[in-house]
Design an enzyme around this catalytic site. Sequence first.
Site, PDB file in Angstrom:
ATOM      1  N   TYR A 150      -3.977  13.286  -2.876  1.00 20.66           N
ATOM      2  CA  TYR A 150      -2.672  13.100  -3.516  1.00 20.66           C
ATOM      3  C   TYR A 150      -2.001  14.439  -3.815  1.00 20.66           C
ATOM      4  O   TYR A 150      -0.789  14.600  -3.692  1.00 20.66           O
ATOM      5  CB  TYR A 150      -2.887  12.301  -4.806  1.00 20.66           C
ATOM      6  CG  TYR A 150      -1.662  11.643  -5.391  1.00 20.66           C
ATOM      7  CD1 TYR A 150      -0.477  11.522  -4.690  1.00 20.66           C
ATOM      8  CD2 TYR A 150      -1.707  11.097  -6.678  1.00 20.66           C
ATOM      9  CE1 TYR A 150       0.631  10.911  -5.243  1.00 20.66           C
ATOM     10  CE2 TYR A 150      -0.609  10.480  -7.243  1.00 20.66           C
ATOM     11  CZ  TYR A 150       0.564  10.389  -6.527  1.00 20.66           C
ATOM     12  OH  TYR A 150       1.654   9.783  -7.086  1.00 20.66           O
ATOM     13  N   ASN A 207     -12.320  13.277  -7.333  1.00 21.74           N
ATOM     14  CA  ASN A 207     -11.112  13.638  -6.582  1.00 21.74           C
ATOM     15  C   ASN A 207     -10.034  14.193  -7.500  1.00 21.74           C
ATOM     16  O   ASN A 207      -9.693  15.364  -7.426  1.00 21.74           O
ATOM     17  CB  ASN A 207     -10.573  12.413  -5.850  1.00 21.74           C
ATOM     18  CG  ASN A 207     -10.529  12.597  -4.351  1.00 21.74           C
ATOM     19  OD1 ASN A 207     -11.133  13.508  -3.807  1.00 21.74           O
ATOM     20  ND2 ASN A 207      -9.819  11.721  -3.671  1.00 21.74           N
ATOM     21  N   ASP A 208      -9.487  13.316  -8.363  1.00 19.22           N
ATOM     22  CA  ASP A 208      -8.366  13.749  -9.188  1.00 19.22           C
ATOM     23  C   ASP A 208      -8.171  12.835 -10.392  1.00 19.22           C
ATOM     24  O   ASP A 208      -8.656  11.707 -10.435  1.00 19.22           O
ATOM     25  CB  ASP A 208      -7.067  13.807  -8.374  1.00 19.22           C
ATOM     26  CG  ASP A 208      -6.788  12.557  -7.556  1.00 19.22           C
ATOM     27  OD1 ASP A 208      -7.122  11.452  -8.044  1.00 19.22           O
ATOM     28  OD2 ASP A 208      -6.258  12.669  -6.455  1.00 19.22           O
ATOM     29  N   LEU A 242      -2.226  17.261  -2.118  1.00 20.53           N
ATOM     30  CA  LEU A 242      -1.649  17.837  -0.897  1.00 20.53           C
ATOM     31  C   LEU A 242      -0.357  17.128  -0.516  1.00 20.53           C
ATOM     32  O   LEU A 242       0.620  17.771  -0.112  1.00 20.53           O
ATOM     33  CB  LEU A 242      -2.663  17.740   0.242  1.00 20.53           C
ATOM     34  CG  LEU A 242      -2.216  18.280   1.605  1.00 20.53           C
ATOM     35  CD1 LEU A 242      -1.912  19.768   1.520  1.00 20.53           C
ATOM     36  CD2 LEU A 242      -3.282  18.019   2.663  1.00 20.53           C
ATOM     37  N   ASP A 290       7.719  12.631 -12.631  1.00 15.02           N
ATOM     38  CA  ASP A 290       7.132  11.304 -12.484  1.00 15.02           C
ATOM     39  C   ASP A 290       5.668  11.290 -12.892  1.00 15.02           C
ATOM     40  O   ASP A 290       5.087  10.218 -13.083  1.00 15.02           O
ATOM     41  CB  ASP A 290       7.251  10.822 -11.037  1.00 15.02           C
ATOM     42  CG  ASP A 290       8.670  10.418 -10.672  1.00 15.02           C
ATOM     43  OD1 ASP A 290       9.548  10.473 -11.558  1.00 15.02           O
ATOM     44  OD2 ASP A 290       8.906  10.055  -9.507  1.00 15.02           O
ATOM     45  N   ASP A 310     -13.081   7.794   3.395  1.00 14.92           N
ATOM     46  CA  ASP A 310     -13.161   8.643   2.207  1.00 14.92           C
ATOM     47  C   ASP A 310     -13.355   7.831   0.927  1.00 14.92           C
ATOM     48  O   ASP A 310     -14.026   8.274   0.001  1.00 14.92           O
ATOM     49  CB  ASP A 310     -11.895   9.506   2.089  1.00 14.92           C
ATOM     50  CG  ASP A 310     -11.890  10.638   3.110  1.00 14.92           C
ATOM     51  OD1 ASP A 310     -12.985  11.097   3.500  1.00 14.92           O
ATOM     52  OD2 ASP A 310     -10.795  11.070   3.508  1.00 14.92           O
ATOM     53  N   GLY A 311     -12.771   6.638   0.859  1.00 13.99           N
ATOM     54  CA  GLY A 311     -12.967   5.803  -0.334  1.00 13.99           C
ATOM     55  C   GLY A 311     -14.420   5.413  -0.511  1.00 13.99           C
ATOM     56  O   GLY A 311     -14.957   5.456  -1.621  1.00 13.99           O
ATOM     57  N   THR A 366      -7.083  17.859  -1.126  1.00 11.89           N
ATOM     58  CA  THR A 366      -6.549  17.445   0.173  1.00 11.89           C
ATOM     59  C   THR A 366      -6.055  16.001   0.165  1.00 11.89           C
ATOM     60  O   THR A 366      -5.756  15.454   1.232  1.00 11.89           O
ATOM     61  CB  THR A 366      -7.629  17.604   1.267  1.00 11.89           C
ATOM     62  OG1 THR A 366      -8.795  16.866   0.897  1.00 11.89           O
ATOM     63  CG2 THR A 366      -7.992  19.066   1.462  1.00 11.89           C
TER      64      THR A 366
END
Length: 294
Positions: free
Chosen positions: A197, A154-155, A199, A184, A85-86, A195
Amino acid sequence: MSIQSSQPTSTSGSGPQSRSAVRRAAVVTHGKPQTIGPALERLRNVAAASGVELLFGDEEAEKHAVAPSGDDLRSVDLVVVLGGDGTMLRALQGFLDTGVPVLGVNFGRVGFLASTGPEELEAALGRVFAGEYRVVELPSLDVEAAGRRATALNDVVALSSIRGRMVELQWALGGEDLGTQPCDGMICATPTGSTAYNLSNGGPVLVRGLDAMVITFIAAHSLHARPMVVPRGLELVIRNRTPDVPVTVIADGHAFTEVEDDAPIAVRLGEHKSLLATLPETTFFRRYRETFAS
C-alpha cells in the site's frame, strides 16, 4: 538449524548457504482445494523423493481432507506456502517468533514474497529440502489504539472511516509534534510492507535488512507532505483531530479498531520477528525487478 543474521542478503555477490536438510515441513495453502490440489500433489511428490515429512494444521487438514498432524507445528524445520502474498503473510504471522522460516511458491497474483513460481516447484523445492536456501529476518510493527494491541508484518493504516471524507491527523515522532495534516489517512509500513500500500501511494521502497519503518500520507491535502523513513526507537503517535469523522485502524489489511476525536494511535517497530526463506539467487532486487520493473 542455524539462522542467518538480518544483514542484507540481497546483494548479487551473496552465495549459497550450507544448511541442514529439511526433514519436517508444515504446509500452508491458499484457495479452494480443487484449485490448489494439483500443486499440493506436486509438493507431496517432491517431499517423498526428498525424505521430507509434510505436516498439516487443523485448518489445512480439513481443507484437503487429510488427517491433522497433531504435532506442534512450531517444531518443523520449514513452512512451505503454496499461495500469494496474503497467504505468505498469514504463514509468517502464524510462525512469528518460532524461529521457523517460511518459503513461498507463488500461486497468487503478485507473489513478491515468494521465492519461486509454479513452473519451478519441483526443482526449487528439491534444492530447498536439501538445505540450499537463505533466511532473512523481517521486522514487525506494534500498534496500540483504543486499549487494544496488535502486531503487523506489512503495515498499519489509519484511515478515514467515512468514504469520501478527509480527516485531520496530528502526528508526532519520538514525542516531538510534527503538526496536523488534512488527508485521507496515513500508512506506517515495515520494509516488507513498503512494496504494498505504501508503494502504491508514492512511498519509498525499503530494502530487506533495514531496521526501519516508513510513514506515508494517503491523498494529503498539501504540497509539502512527504514520506518519512524512521529508525527503530522512535514511536509514531497519531491523533484524530476531526470531531465528526472517526478513524479506522487497519493492521495487515484487517480492521483492528476505530478511534474518535483525540484518541491516540501508537505505532513502533516491534520486537517480534518472522523469518523469510528464499533460494540463494532470489534476491530482493531480482524480485523487485521481476515484479515492478517489467
